[in-house]
Design a protein around this motif. Structure first.
Motif, PDB file in Angstrom:
ATOM      1  N   ILE A  20      62.105  40.116  58.741  1.00 37.06           N
ATOM      2  CA  ILE A  20      61.879  41.029  57.622  1.00 37.06           C
ATOM      3  C   ILE A  20      62.184  42.430  58.132  1.00 37.06           C
ATOM      4  CG2 ILE A  20      60.172  41.952  56.019  1.00 37.06           C
ATOM      5  CD1 ILE A  20      58.674  39.282  56.320  1.00 37.06           C
ATOM      6  N   PRO A  21      63.072  43.111  57.461  1.00 31.58           N
ATOM      7  CA  PRO A  21      63.395  44.460  57.941  1.00 31.58           C
ATOM      8  C   PRO A  21      62.191  45.394  57.789  1.00 31.58           C
ATOM      9  CG  PRO A  21      64.504  44.018  55.864  1.00 31.58           C
ATOM     10  CD  PRO A  21      63.826  42.747  56.284  1.00 31.58           C
ATOM     11  N   CYS A  22      62.062  46.294  58.709  1.00 30.56           N
ATOM     12  CA  CYS A  22      60.968  47.265  58.689  1.00 30.56           C
ATOM     13  C   CYS A  22      61.216  48.274  57.570  1.00 30.56           C
ATOM     14  CB  CYS A  22      60.895  47.980  60.033  1.00 30.56           C
ATOM     15  SG  CYS A  22      59.661  49.280  60.072  1.00 30.56           S
ATOM     16  N   THR A  23      60.198  48.532  56.791  1.00 34.39           N
ATOM     17  CA  THR A  23      60.295  49.565  55.768  1.00 34.39           C
ATOM     18  C   THR A  23      59.293  50.659  56.110  1.00 34.39           C
ATOM     19  OG1 THR A  23      58.701  48.427  54.368  1.00 34.39           O
ATOM     20  CG2 THR A  23      61.010  47.975  53.949  1.00 34.39           C
ATOM     21  N   VAL A  24      59.742  51.858  56.124  1.00 32.76           N
ATOM     22  CA  VAL A  24      58.900  52.999  56.437  1.00 32.76           C
ATOM     23  C   VAL A  24      58.155  53.401  55.169  1.00 32.76           C
ATOM     24  CG1 VAL A  24      58.906  55.384  57.247  1.00 32.76           C
ATOM     25  CG2 VAL A  24      60.533  53.731  58.196  1.00 32.76           C
ATOM     26  N   PRO A  25      56.831  53.568  55.256  1.00 32.92           N
ATOM     27  CA  PRO A  25      56.077  53.982  54.067  1.00 32.92           C
ATOM     28  C   PRO A  25      56.513  55.358  53.594  1.00 32.92           C
ATOM     29  CG  PRO A  25      54.589  53.350  55.862  1.00 32.92           C
ATOM     30  CD  PRO A  25      55.972  53.356  56.412  1.00 32.92           C
ATOM     31  N   GLU A  26      56.313  55.589  52.311  1.00 32.46           N
ATOM     32  CA  GLU A  26      56.646  56.898  51.759  1.00 32.46           C
ATOM     33  C   GLU A  26      55.652  57.933  52.273  1.00 32.46           C
ATOM     34  OE1 GLU A  26      57.080  57.005  47.543  1.00 32.46           O
ATOM     35  OE2 GLU A  26      58.242  55.149  47.505  1.00 32.46           O
ATOM     36  N   ALA A  27      56.068  59.180  52.255  1.00 21.22           N
ATOM     37  CA  ALA A  27      55.232  60.264  52.761  1.00 21.22           C
ATOM     38  C   ALA A  27      53.898  60.338  52.007  1.00 21.22           C
ATOM     39  CB  ALA A  27      55.967  61.590  52.673  1.00 21.22           C
ATOM     40  N   SER A  28      53.925  60.090  50.696  1.00 22.32           N
ATOM     41  CA  SER A  28      52.676  60.156  49.920  1.00 22.32           C
ATOM     42  C   SER A  28      51.687  59.083  50.368  1.00 22.32           C
ATOM     43  CB  SER A  28      52.972  60.011  48.430  1.00 22.32           C
ATOM     44  OG  SER A  28      53.556  58.747  48.169  1.00 22.32           O
ATOM     45  N   GLN A  29      52.169  57.893  50.718  1.00 18.27           N
ATOM     46  CA  GLN A  29      51.293  56.838  51.222  1.00 18.27           C
ATOM     47  C   GLN A  29      50.693  57.231  52.565  1.00 18.27           C
ATOM     48  OE1 GLN A  29      54.269  53.731  51.078  1.00 18.27           O
ATOM     49  NE2 GLN A  29      53.099  52.643  49.508  1.00 18.27           N
ATOM     50  N   LEU A  30      51.519  57.798  53.424  1.00 16.48           N
ATOM     51  CA  LEU A  30      51.027  58.222  54.734  1.00 16.48           C
ATOM     52  C   LEU A  30      50.002  59.345  54.606  1.00 16.48           C
ATOM     53  CD1 LEU A  30      54.334  58.140  56.803  1.00 16.48           C
ATOM     54  CD2 LEU A  30      52.426  56.530  56.915  1.00 16.48           C
ATOM     55  N   ARG A  31      50.234  60.277  53.662  1.00 15.21           N
ATOM     56  CA  ARG A  31      49.271  61.364  53.443  1.00 15.21           C
ATOM     57  C   ARG A  31      47.942  60.827  52.935  1.00 15.21           C
ATOM     58  NH1 ARG A  31      53.904  64.362  52.257  1.00 15.21           N
ATOM     59  NH2 ARG A  31      53.947  63.825  50.070  1.00 15.21           N
ATOM     60  N   ARG A  32      48.000  59.826  52.060  1.00 15.07           N
ATOM     61  CA  ARG A  32      46.765  59.226  51.528  1.00 15.07           C
ATOM     62  C   ARG A  32      45.963  58.562  52.644  1.00 15.07           C
ATOM     63  NH1 ARG A  32      45.481  54.290  50.015  1.00 15.07           N
ATOM     64  NH2 ARG A  32      47.607  53.542  50.157  1.00 15.07           N
ATOM     65  N   VAL A  33      46.645  57.834  53.512  1.00 18.32           N
ATOM     66  CA  VAL A  33      45.971  57.175  54.635  1.00 18.32           C
ATOM     67  C   VAL A  33      45.383  58.225  55.578  1.00 18.32           C
ATOM     68  CG1 VAL A  33      46.337  55.745  56.686  1.00 18.32           C
ATOM     69  CG2 VAL A  33      47.314  55.047  54.503  1.00 18.32           C
ATOM     70  N   LEU A  34      46.147  59.256  55.871  1.00 13.79           N
ATOM     71  CA  LEU A  34      45.678  60.309  56.762  1.00 13.79           C
ATOM     72  C   LEU A  34      44.457  61.024  56.169  1.00 13.79           C
ATOM     73  CD1 LEU A  34      46.012  61.915  59.353  1.00 13.79           C
ATOM     74  CD2 LEU A  34      47.644  63.374  58.146  1.00 13.79           C
ATOM     75  N   ALA A  35      44.489  61.290  54.871  1.00 13.30           N
ATOM     76  CA  ALA A  35      43.344  61.943  54.221  1.00 13.30           C
ATOM     77  C   ALA A  35      42.103  61.052  54.315  1.00 13.30           C
ATOM     78  CB  ALA A  35      43.668  62.244  52.761  1.00 13.30           C
ATOM     79  N   GLY A  36      42.278  59.760  54.143  1.00  5.33           N
ATOM     80  CA  GLY A  36      41.156  58.833  54.284  1.00  5.33           C
ATOM     81  C   GLY A  36      40.595  58.828  55.690  1.00  5.33           C
ATOM     82  N   LEU A  37      41.466  58.866  56.675  1.00  8.64           N
ATOM     83  CA  LEU A  37      41.013  58.906  58.063  1.00  8.64           C
ATOM     84  C   LEU A  37      40.266  60.203  58.373  1.00  8.64           C
ATOM     85  CD1 LEU A  37      44.105  57.398  59.900  1.00  8.64           C
ATOM     86  CD2 LEU A  37      41.846  56.348  59.629  1.00  8.64           C
ATOM     87  N   ARG A  38      40.714  61.292  57.795  1.00 11.84           N
ATOM     88  CA  ARG A  38      40.038  62.567  58.028  1.00 11.84           C
ATOM     89  C   ARG A  38      38.646  62.593  57.407  1.00 11.84           C
ATOM     90  NH1 ARG A  38      45.284  66.329  56.929  1.00 11.84           N
ATOM     91  NH2 ARG A  38      46.070  66.290  59.064  1.00 11.84           N
ATOM     92  N   ARG A  39      38.457  61.902  56.275  1.00  8.17           N
ATOM     93  CA  ARG A  39      37.158  61.872  55.612  1.00  8.17           C
ATOM     94  C   ARG A  39      36.208  60.866  56.255  1.00  8.17           C
ATOM     95  NH1 ARG A  39      40.399  61.597  51.032  1.00  8.17           N
ATOM     96  NH2 ARG A  39      39.863  59.416  50.805  1.00  8.17           N
TER      97      ARG A  39
END
Length: 169
Positions: free
Chosen positions: A26-45
């Motif tokens: 399965i080829p690797c797909t890079v998540p969109e920037a908005s998805q990465l920002r959402r995950v990062l915001a969750g980690l910060r909280r």
């Protein structure tokens, strides 16, 4: 016949396996920037659950109905429900504890192996999705329901060995 190529790492040749074209990948797909920002915001909280404080809150909310913690027996006797000055903080602590317990149970497939845990997880999802009402009487009821689910789920996951050290016997 296994075909190997070599690569250089730290000035040393190391073998590298050649991709076998008969094995689908399965080829690797890079998540969109908005998805990465959402995950990062969750980690910060995110903040760890203070289980001692959660058990202190359980003692206060369930006030002697049962021994709920590993360090206190709760207040003796029954009486009118107390007014909770920090009810919103307790709700957030209980919700955080429930999220952690539910995630741990789901990760270990506890809901598949134990029907009672599946019911508790569903109740936890329902209660954590609800907002705390402004009226103090329903808020106390919601707080008591949250406390009951936290206690039952923690005890049940402890009994099954999925979590350890939350409740001492």
């Amino acid at each position: 016949m296994l075909m190997l190529n070599t690569a250089v790492r730290d000035d040393t040749a190391v073998p590298v396996r050649v991709k076998d074209p008969s094995i689908p990948t399965i080829p690797c797909t890079v998540p969109e920037a908005s998805q990465l920002r959402r995950v990062l915001a969750g980690l910060r909280r995110w903040s760890p659950v203070d289980w001692d404080q959660v058990y202190d809150d359980l003692d206060v909310v369930l006030h002697g109905e049962t021994e709920v913690s590993h360090h206190a027996a709760g207040r003796p006797g029954r009486g009118p429900l107390p007014e909770y000055e920090d009810a919103d903080e307790m709700v957030e602590r209980f919700r955080g504890a429930l999220r952690q317990l539910v995630n741990r149970g789901l990760r270990e497939d506890a809901q598949i192996q134990h029907l009672d845990i599946a019911v508790l997880i569903e109740q936890a999802h329902t209660l954590t999705a609800e907002a705390l009402p402004g009226d103090s009487s329903p808020a106390r009821g919601d707080l008591r329901r949250l406390a009951g689910i936290v206690l039952r789920l923690a005890e049940r996951l402890e009994e099954t060995g999925i979590v350890k050290g939350l409740v001492e016997c």
